[in-house]
Scaffold this motif. Structure first.
Motif, PDB file in Angstrom:
ATOM      1  N   GLY A 112     -18.388 -15.688 -39.949  1.00  0.00           N
ATOM      2  CA  GLY A 112     -18.401 -17.025 -39.650  1.00  0.00           C
ATOM      3  C   GLY A 112     -19.065 -17.757 -40.580  1.00  0.00           C
ATOM      4  N   GLN A 113     -18.686 -19.190 -40.678  1.00  0.00           N
ATOM      5  CA  GLN A 113     -19.247 -20.041 -41.394  1.00  0.00           C
ATOM      6  C   GLN A 113     -20.784 -20.233 -41.507  1.00  0.00           C
ATOM      7  OE1 GLN A 113     -17.695 -21.670 -44.067  1.00  0.00           O
ATOM      8  NE2 GLN A 113     -15.894 -20.436 -43.436  1.00  0.00           N
ATOM      9  N   SER A 114     -21.581 -19.825 -40.466  1.00  0.00           N
ATOM     10  CA  SER A 114     -22.919 -19.972 -40.184  1.00  0.00           C
ATOM     11  C   SER A 114     -23.409 -19.069 -39.206  1.00  0.00           C
ATOM     12  CB  SER A 114     -23.272 -21.638 -39.499  1.00  0.00           C
ATOM     13  OG  SER A 114     -22.863 -22.498 -40.092  1.00  0.00           O
ATOM     14  N   MET A 115     -23.377 -17.738 -39.524  1.00  0.00           N
ATOM     15  CA  MET A 115     -23.921 -16.915 -38.930  1.00  0.00           C
ATOM     16  C   MET A 115     -25.319 -16.460 -38.532  1.00  0.00           C
ATOM     17  SD  MET A 115     -21.018 -15.154 -38.205  1.00  0.00           S
ATOM     18  CE  MET A 115     -21.822 -13.655 -37.128  1.00  0.00           C
ATOM     19  N   GLY A 116     -26.127 -17.091 -39.433  1.00  0.00           N
ATOM     20  CA  GLY A 116     -27.396 -17.028 -39.104  1.00  0.00           C
ATOM     21  C   GLY A 116     -27.705 -17.894 -38.009  1.00  0.00           C
ATOM     22  N   GLN A 117     -27.301 -19.296 -37.908  1.00  0.00           N
ATOM     23  CA  GLN A 117     -27.304 -20.001 -36.787  1.00  0.00           C
ATOM     24  C   GLN A 117     -26.784 -19.803 -35.627  1.00  0.00           C
ATOM     25  OE1 GLN A 117     -29.238 -22.922 -37.243  1.00  0.00           O
ATOM     26  NE2 GLN A 117     -29.959 -21.910 -39.153  1.00  0.00           N
ATOM     27  N   LEU A 118     -25.557 -18.758 -35.782  1.00  0.00           N
ATOM     28  CA  LEU A 118     -24.828 -18.379 -34.540  1.00  0.00           C
ATOM     29  C   LEU A 118     -26.046 -17.511 -33.820  1.00  0.00           C
ATOM     30  CD1 LEU A 118     -21.296 -17.377 -35.416  1.00  0.00           C
ATOM     31  CD2 LEU A 118     -22.115 -18.741 -33.591  1.00  0.00           C
TER      32      LEU A 118
END
Length: 283
Positions: A112-118
């Motif tokens: 994904g584009q924002s895996m850490g935030q996911l």
């Protein structure tokens, strides 16, 4: 005679988030989710089977640990973390939208584009689920004190045939409904957004809530659809999750596109093919 205070004005709606979608649009999302499910159904079924197995393991674990008194809050809590567990289903729908091949590997190893935030949003949803389960225990204690949980065989009579039990049902349902509504509002669009866009978890959750508030008719309809399908799956001993969970996951992706990228959503759904040059990201 004293002048009555002016009524509190309703919260303003923001045209940046309002899509003027009819309530019936929720059924279009469900139809689109069913179409994604039927396209290479194997990976979607694998996700559904996993949801079923996790449900059975959770229930078995609660009984094994003598924690059956939190069984009902735990079942309801599954709906809180459900949007996060469906990430792979969003990925499959995104791959279909982009005209790329679909595989179970791609759905598991999501990029994904924002895996850490996911992952951070997943932690927040898990904490919210734990908070709801703790609140359910406290509510039980407020009504029944230190009286031990009577077990599933006797709990029905206790809840439905005594005044205290009926009040517990009413208050517990109201509190649980607030938890469910809040979790739904902050996550229904936030998880697909973090998968598809560069953002942070709190911004995505705030944006999700804004979309829900500014599109209440269709979102209330979608919420009812989710609750009904989850309820039917529960009645079948969670076996219905094998199909219902992936269909709802795919449909949620289309709901996200409809409110976040309405022009692209209309073009892709009307043609049945990905838009030329479409890469799933918001410019």
């Amino acid at each position: 005679m004293a002048k009555l205070p002016d009524p509190v004005p309703p919260l303003p709606r923001d045209d940046n988030f309002s899509r003027a979608l009819p309530a019936a649009a929720a059924f279009d999302w469900l139809k689109a989710g069913w179409a994604d499910f039927r396209q290479q159904p194997g990976p979607s079924l694998a996700y559904g089977i996993l949801a079923f197995v996790l449900s059975i393991v959770l229930i078995g674990g609660l009984f094994a640990l003598d924690l059956d008194y939190i069984l009902f809050p735990a079942i309801a809590g599954f709906m809180v973390v459900g949007p996060f567990l469906a990430i792979g289903l969003y990925e499959k729908s995104r791959l279909i939208q982009e005209g790329r091949p679909v595989s179970l590997r791609e759905m598991i190893l999501v990029r994904g584009q924002s895996m850490g935030q996911l992952l951070f949003s997943g932690v927040l949803l898990c904490l919210l689920m734990l908070l709801w389960m703790r609140a359910a225990v406290i509510i039980y204690a407020l009504f029944f004190g230190l009286q031990p949980f009577p077990g599933l065989d006797d709990v029905t009579g206790m809840l439905f045939t005594t005044p205290t039990g009926l009040w517990l049902l009413l208050v517990g349902s109201l509190v649980g409904g607030l938890f469910a509504a809040f979790a739904f509002a902050i996550s229904v669009f936030a998880i697909p957004m973090l998968l598809n866009e560069k953002s942070d978890a709190l911004t995505a959750m705030g944006t999700s809530m804004a979309f829900v508030w500014n599109n209440l008719p269709v979102m209330l309809t979608w919420g009812v659809i989710v609750v009904v399908l989850f309820g039917l799956s529960t009645i079948t001993g969670f076996l219905g999750l094998v199909v219902a969970f992936p269909v709802l996951g795919h449909a949620t992706w289309h709901a996200y596109l409809a409110v976040r990228q309405p022009e692209r959503y209309m073009r892709t759904t009307s043609s049945g093919q990905p838009e030329e040059g479409y890469n799933g990201a918001v410019s």
